[in-house]
Write a protein that holds these residues in place. Structure first.
Motif, PDB file in Angstrom:
ATOM      1  N   ASP A   1      39.583   2.193  33.411  1.00 20.53           N
ATOM      2  CA  ASP A   1      40.998   2.483  33.182  1.00 20.53           C
ATOM      3  C   ASP A   1      41.610   1.353  32.366  1.00 20.53           C
ATOM      4  O   ASP A   1      41.171   0.206  32.446  1.00 20.53           O
TER       5      ASP A   1
ATOM      6  N   HIS B   1      44.134  -0.285  32.855  1.00 18.48           N
ATOM      7  CA  HIS B   1      44.676  -1.355  33.702  1.00 18.48           C
ATOM      8  C   HIS B   1      43.588  -2.267  34.259  1.00 18.48           C
ATOM      9  O   HIS B   1      43.898  -3.267  34.891  1.00 18.48           O
TER      10      HIS B   1
ATOM     11  N   SER C   1      38.695   1.348  38.215  1.00 16.40           N
ATOM     12  CA  SER C   1      40.100   1.711  38.365  1.00 16.40           C
ATOM     13  C   SER C   1      40.814   0.639  39.185  1.00 16.40           C
ATOM     14  O   SER C   1      40.181  -0.188  39.835  1.00 16.40           O
ATOM     15  N   VAL C   2      42.137   0.685  39.146  1.00 18.54           N
ATOM     16  CA  VAL C   2      42.967  -0.263  39.875  1.00 18.54           C
ATOM     17  C   VAL C   2      43.629   0.466  41.036  1.00 18.54           C
ATOM     18  O   VAL C   2      44.022   1.618  40.915  1.00 18.54           O
ATOM     19  N   PHE C   3      43.736  -0.205  42.175  1.00 16.11           N
ATOM     20  CA  PHE C   3      44.467   0.340  43.313  1.00 16.11           C
ATOM     21  C   PHE C   3      45.187  -0.799  44.024  1.00 16.11           C
ATOM     22  O   PHE C   3      44.902  -1.969  43.779  1.00 16.11           O
ATOM     23  N   GLU C   4      46.113  -0.456  44.884  1.00 22.98           N
ATOM     24  CA  GLU C   4      46.873  -1.473  45.600  1.00 22.98           C
ATOM     25  C   GLU C   4      46.407  -1.551  47.047  1.00 22.98           C
ATOM     26  O   GLU C   4      46.191  -0.534  47.708  1.00 22.98           O
ATOM     27  N   LYS C   5      46.231  -2.783  47.521  1.00 24.13           N
ATOM     28  CA  LYS C   5      45.845  -3.041  48.914  1.00 24.13           C
ATOM     29  C   LYS C   5      46.545  -4.325  49.338  1.00 24.13           C
ATOM     30  O   LYS C   5      46.452  -5.337  48.636  1.00 24.13           O
TER      31      LYS C   5
ATOM     32  N   GLN D   1      49.587  -5.134  49.159  1.00 22.50           N
ATOM     33  CA  GLN D   1      50.563  -5.467  48.115  1.00 22.50           C
ATOM     34  C   GLN D   1      49.955  -6.281  46.976  1.00 22.50           C
ATOM     35  O   GLN D   1      50.645  -7.008  46.272  1.00 22.50           O
TER      36      GLN D   1
ATOM     37  N   GLY E   1      47.022  -6.035  43.612  1.00 20.18           N
ATOM     38  CA  GLY E   1      46.226  -5.157  42.770  1.00 20.18           C
ATOM     39  C   GLY E   1      44.747  -5.474  42.919  1.00 20.18           C
ATOM     40  O   GLY E   1      44.331  -6.630  42.826  1.00 20.18           O
ATOM     41  N   TRP E   2      43.952  -4.459  43.201  1.00 15.10           N
ATOM     42  CA  TRP E   2      42.508  -4.599  43.376  1.00 15.10           C
ATOM     43  C   TRP E   2      41.814  -3.724  42.343  1.00 15.10           C
ATOM     44  O   TRP E   2      42.370  -2.751  41.865  1.00 15.10           O
ATOM     45  N   ILE E   3      40.585  -4.058  42.046  1.00 19.63           N
ATOM     46  CA  ILE E   3      39.785  -3.255  41.127  1.00 19.63           C
ATOM     47  C   ILE E   3      38.635  -2.636  41.895  1.00 19.63           C
ATOM     48  O   ILE E   3      37.945  -3.314  42.656  1.00 19.63           O
ATOM     49  N   LYS E   4      38.458  -1.339  41.691  1.00 22.09           N
ATOM     50  CA  LYS E   4      37.333  -0.619  42.283  1.00 22.09           C
ATOM     51  C   LYS E   4      36.377  -0.265  41.150  1.00 22.09           C
ATOM     52  O   LYS E   4      36.784   0.321  40.147  1.00 22.09           O
TER      53      LYS E   4
END
Length: 150
Positions: A33, A35, A71-75, A77, A79-82
């Motif tokens: 992604d 991001h 992809s990026v996700f929030e954990k 508060q 930003g994390w990358i999966k």
């Protein structure tokens, strides 16, 4: 811990693993992604995890496709990358899924005869991911391949 460019890291690992893809005539695809840019983590551990997952995918896939998806996700508060590694290989039987990342765990005897493995790569990768605050999951279907989102 250091900040590094994810795209460059993925390219380096693919370059290292390329002979493994070529050996079984596998194609590699990368989808990150927009991001997915920089990561602050232990670069050596992240590279080792990605290499281990790609190595397994290449070993158990013949004339197929291996994909890296980021992809990026929030954990918490933040930003994390999966990063997920998927393949179109032999897959893992349902009764083996729960133990595939146990240390020294391998597939059943017929599979072990065809694919040489030590049974340590996934256990090591899971430990590294957990040290970095993440984990490795697994989805697989016999004859259809596997996905390791980490």
């Amino acid at each position: 811990m250091e900040q590094f460019n994810v795209t460059e890291m993925v390219s380096e690992v693919i370059s290292t693993a390329q002979p493994l893809f070529d050996k079984n005539n596998n194609q590699i695809e990368v989808h990150l992604d927009s991001h997915v840019y920089e990561l602050y983590a232990d670069l050596t551990k992240v590279k080792q995890v990605l290499f281990n997952l790609l190595s397994n995918a290449a070993k158990f896939t013949h004339e197929g496709k291996i994909s890296i998806n980021g992809s990026v996700f929030e954990k918490d508060q933040l930003g994390w990358i999966k990063i997920a590694v998927s393949d179109s290989g032999i897959g893992i039987p349902p009764d083996k899924l729960a133990h595939v990342s146990d240390e020294f765990s391998q597939a059943d005897s017929p599979t072990t005869r065809d694919y040489v493995a030590t049974g340590q790569g996934l256990a090591l990768s899971r430990n590294f991911c957990r040290q970095l605050g993440g984990d490795i999951e697994l989805a697989s279907e016999v004859g259809m391949g596997s996905t390791f989102p980490g």
